[in-house]
Design a protein around this motif. Structure first.
Motif, PDB file in Angstrom:
ATOM      1  N   GLY A  64      53.356  11.776  84.713  1.00 17.91           N
ATOM      2  CA  GLY A  64      52.308  12.540  84.038  1.00 17.91           C
ATOM      3  C   GLY A  64      52.703  13.954  83.682  1.00 17.91           C
ATOM      4  O   GLY A  64      51.947  14.648  83.005  1.00 17.91           O
ATOM      5  N   TRP A  65      53.901  14.397  84.105  1.00 15.45           N
ATOM      6  CA  TRP A  65      54.326  15.761  83.792  1.00 15.45           C
ATOM      7  C   TRP A  65      55.847  15.858  83.833  1.00 15.45           C
ATOM      8  O   TRP A  65      56.529  15.014  84.422  1.00 15.45           O
ATOM      9  N   SER A  89      48.100  11.353  88.602  1.00 22.74           N
ATOM     10  CA  SER A  89      46.632  11.477  88.681  1.00 22.74           C
ATOM     11  C   SER A  89      45.951  11.355  87.323  1.00 22.74           C
ATOM     12  O   SER A  89      44.743  11.529  87.223  1.00 22.74           O
ATOM     13  N   GLN A  90      46.713  11.017  86.266  1.00 18.03           N
ATOM     14  CA  GLN A  90      46.126  10.966  84.930  1.00 18.03           C
ATOM     15  C   GLN A  90      45.088   9.856  84.770  1.00 18.03           C
ATOM     16  O   GLN A  90      44.253   9.907  83.864  1.00 18.03           O
ATOM     17  N   ALA A 118      37.683  13.934  90.930  1.00 18.88           N
ATOM     18  CA  ALA A 118      38.487  15.045  91.442  1.00 18.88           C
ATOM     19  C   ALA A 118      38.880  14.790  92.890  1.00 18.88           C
ATOM     20  O   ALA A 118      38.044  14.386  93.711  1.00 18.88           O
ATOM     21  N   PRO A 119      40.137  15.005  93.249  1.00 21.57           N
ATOM     22  CA  PRO A 119      40.536  14.881  94.659  1.00 21.57           C
ATOM     23  C   PRO A 119      39.947  16.038  95.454  1.00 21.57           C
ATOM     24  O   PRO A 119      39.729  17.135  94.912  1.00 21.57           O
ATOM     25  N   TRP A 136      45.202  16.340  87.373  1.00 20.53           N
ATOM     26  CA  TRP A 136      44.538  17.330  88.216  1.00 20.53           C
ATOM     27  C   TRP A 136      45.563  18.390  88.608  1.00 20.53           C
ATOM     28  O   TRP A 136      46.672  18.081  89.083  1.00 20.53           O
ATOM     29  N   HIS A 137      45.211  19.662  88.386  1.00 23.53           N
ATOM     30  CA  HIS A 137      46.163  20.737  88.619  1.00 23.53           C
ATOM     31  C   HIS A 137      45.418  22.023  88.949  1.00 23.53           C
ATOM     32  O   HIS A 137      44.186  22.100  88.812  1.00 23.53           O
ATOM     33  N   ALA A 138      46.158  23.036  89.350  1.00 24.30           N
ATOM     34  CA  ALA A 138      45.575  24.346  89.663  1.00 24.30           C
ATOM     35  C   ALA A 138      46.683  25.385  89.653  1.00 24.30           C
ATOM     36  O   ALA A 138      47.815  25.103  90.059  1.00 24.30           O
TER      37      ALA A 138
END
Length: 261
Positions: free
Chosen positions: A16-17, A150-151, A156-157, A184-186
């Motif tokens: 996914g990245w 996680s795509q 949300a986890p 999902w990222h931050a």
């Protein structure tokens, strides 16, 4: 620039990245760094006047026409066109062009666990994020947390699971982090005394509305001198006609061109 290694396409599809190391030339990165602080000051003045400054520390939106270097960066992205077309299964346009200056003790919405598109599809991908590292991204200065695979996870986890399992997107300045916008990222917390700066661009299928009318922002007067890549990615090939006179024109002059699906 050298062609993009095919393994990046596979990584976007599976993990996914992916990070494209040192993709953007140093002199352009230097110019972008110099342009970022005045751009932030302009936006903070507007947010302060309009009462929307809270929880936005170091965040910038819609940078494209602030300085020529922002357009130059978008032009440099043409080397990724085959990778982008493979991701989207066709054409795409710029959806947003922002930036982040992550400083020690800063509080901004990008530090919350989130994803940038709220829906997905098993058969088609609609949005791609491209983060340009203007400084080295390290564990200490807030390199992005990203939850691999996680795509396809709509919920949300919880924070404990996310921060335990998430990878960190580290890299040298000039590198570009690409990720499926459903990931999902931050943003990480910067514990150093130096800012960690990045540009954050998103791209979507052409039938999505961009977050700002970039074609109108750039203007139509110099359209002839824009190359095919910039005309496409800025959105000049996916406009809505404004009148019957604009609608009834030869195919090659239409506001909304073929292949924008």
């Amino acid at each position: 620039m050298n062609p993009i290694d095919p393994h990046h396409e596979a990584a976007l599809t599976t993990t996914g990245w992916t990070v494209l190391a040192r993709l953007i030339r140093t002199d352009l990165i230097d110019a972008l760094v110099d342009a970022l602080a005045p751009s932030l000051s302009l936006r903070d003045d507007i947010r302060r006047r309009n009462g929307v400054l809270e929880n936005s520390a170091g965040t910038l939106h819609h940078l494209l026409m602030d300085s020529a270097c922002y357009v130059d960066l978008l032009a440099e992205f043409n080397v990724m066109e085959p990778l982008f077309k493979a991701f989207f299964g066709g054409n795409f346009i710029l959806n947003s062009y922002g930036g982040v200056i992550n400083e020690r003790g800063a509080h901004a919405y990008v530090q919350k666990v989130h994803r940038d598109i709220r829906f997905g599809s098993d058969s088609r991908r609609f949005m791609l994020n491209a983060l340009v590292m203007l400084d080295d991204f390290t564990l200490e200065n807030g390199a992005t947390h990203i939850l691999s695979h996680s795509q396809n996870q709509p919920e949300a986890p919880d924070d404990d699971r996310f921060y335990t399992q998430a990878s960190r997107a580290t890299g040298e300045r000039g590198s570009v982090l690409l990720f499926d916008s459903r990931m999902w990222h931050a943003a990480g917390c910067n514990t150093t005394s130096q800012p960690r700066r990045a540009l954050t661009l998103t791209f979507t299928s052409p039938f999505f509305k961009p977050q700002l009318d970039y074609a109108r922002l750039v203007g139509y007067s110099d359209l002839a001198r824009r190359d095919a890549w910039l005309r496409q990615v800025i959105g000049f090939n996916a406009r809505v006609p404004e009148s019957l006179e604009e609608f009834y024109v030869p195919v090659e002059q239409r506001s909304y061109q073929r292949g924008q699906d």
